[in-house]
Design an enzyme around this catalytic site. Structure first.
Site, PDB file in Angstrom:
ATOM      1  N   ALA A  82       0.834  -1.179   0.059  1.00 22.00           N
ATOM      2  CA  ALA A  82       0.039   0.155   0.046  1.00 22.00           C
ATOM      3  C   ALA A  82       0.831   1.213  -0.050  1.00 22.00           C
ATOM      4  O   ALA A  82       1.694   1.440   0.934  1.00 22.00           O
ATOM      5  CB  ALA A  82      -0.987   0.069   1.285  1.00 22.00           C
ATOM      6  N   LYS A  83       0.705   2.160  -1.172  1.00 23.13           N
ATOM      7  CA  LYS A  83       1.617   3.193  -1.224  1.00 23.13           C
ATOM      8  C   LYS A  83       0.871   4.316  -0.916  1.00 23.13           C
ATOM      9  O   LYS A  83      -0.038   4.704  -1.785  1.00 23.13           O
ATOM     10  CB  LYS A  83       2.130   3.146  -2.688  1.00 23.13           C
ATOM     11  CG  LYS A  83       3.125   4.304  -3.041  1.00 23.13           C
ATOM     12  CD  LYS A  83       3.480   4.360  -4.515  1.00 23.13           C
ATOM     13  CE  LYS A  83       4.594   4.937  -4.671  1.00 23.13           C
ATOM     14  NZ  LYS A  83       4.246   5.622  -6.361  1.00 23.13           N
ATOM     15  N   LEU A  84       1.130   5.052   0.292  1.00 24.90           N
ATOM     16  CA  LEU A  84       0.470   5.946   0.736  1.00 24.90           C
ATOM     17  C   LEU A  84       1.170   7.302   0.842  1.00 24.90           C
ATOM     18  O   LEU A  84       2.235   7.336   1.130  1.00 24.90           O
ATOM     19  CB  LEU A  84       0.096   5.942   2.389  1.00 24.90           C
ATOM     20  CG  LEU A  84      -0.563   4.493   2.275  1.00 24.90           C
ATOM     21  CD1 LEU A  84      -0.700   4.108   4.080  1.00 24.90           C
ATOM     22  CD2 LEU A  84      -1.743   4.019   1.596  1.00 24.90           C
TER      23      LEU A  84
END
Ligand code: G3P
Length: 214
Positions: A82-84
């Protein structure tokens, strides 16, 4: 040093995978939109190709939305990260995603202080944007070097994945700074492989061989 392909294009990624040079992939909404197809289908195509981490960025900006989208991405493969974006809402979302067993990266990082926060939030990766820092008049690779040094000072396990890499010099400076990984468009990976003197050398070897052997 690990090489990530910064792309959502399966043909580009496959070429680097086939060369054995792809340690992972980073995508973002801009790169996925460029493919002109359904978001999830595009990511599914990428995940099928790559055994290393595939970073996928939610469109939502609120913690519940980020969590919901990231968990959907996670269903596409165990290697999805998950790239936040580095925001308070992402920090909130990160805690839940980590509890649910997902890996998390913090992206759109432009300062060492943001990188400290990312590590404290449990990030597996931090993604500083080298080229965009240069665009703003800073030296992007100096920020990368600061982050690497700070993480070493405190034994922090978060990996530094330098992004917004525009050319060979950026890669060299990130490598010298000790960044764990860089994520690079395919066109820039080509510049790592090619050198005009290599091409000239190959041409001369062939010419010399032909002079003697017809
Ligand atoms: O991974 C981030 C990268 O895609 C951004 O690159 O060149 O648009 O700053 P750039």
């Amino acid at each position: 040093m690990k090489l990530f392909v910064d792309s959502a294009n399966v043909n580009e990624i496959k070429e680097i995978v086939d060369l054995g040079l792809c340690d992972g992939v980073t995508t973002n909404p801009t790169l996925v939109a460029k493919e002109g197809k359904d978001f999830m289908k595009t990511i599914e195509g990428v995940v099928k190709l790559v055994s290393g981490p595939v970073h996928v960025e939610p469109i939502a900006v609120d913690a519940p939305g980020i969590i919901r989208e990231a968990l959907e991405f996670g269903k596409l493969g165990k290697n999805v990260v998950a790239k936040l974006a580095m925001t308070k809402e992402s920090i909130r979302a990160s805690r839940t995603l980590k509890e649910k067993g997902m890996k998390v990266s913090f992206t759109l990082v432009f300062s060492a202080n943001q990188a400290i926060v990312a590590a404290k939030a449990g990030a597996d990766f931090v993604i500083p944007f080298v080229g965009r820092l240069d665009d703003g008049g800073q030296k992007g690779t100096e920020v990368v070097a600061d982050i690497v040094k700070i993480y070493k000072n405190f034994g922090l396990k978060t990996e530094v994945l330098a992004a917004s890499i525009r050319g060979a010099q950026h890669i060299l400076e990130c490598a010298l700074a000790g960044a764990h990984s860089v994520t690079i468009p395919k066109s820039v990976i080509e510049t790592m492989i090619k050198h005009p003197y290599t091409d000239l050398g190959v041409k001369k070897f062939i010419e010399d061989w032909k002079k003697v052997n017809g």
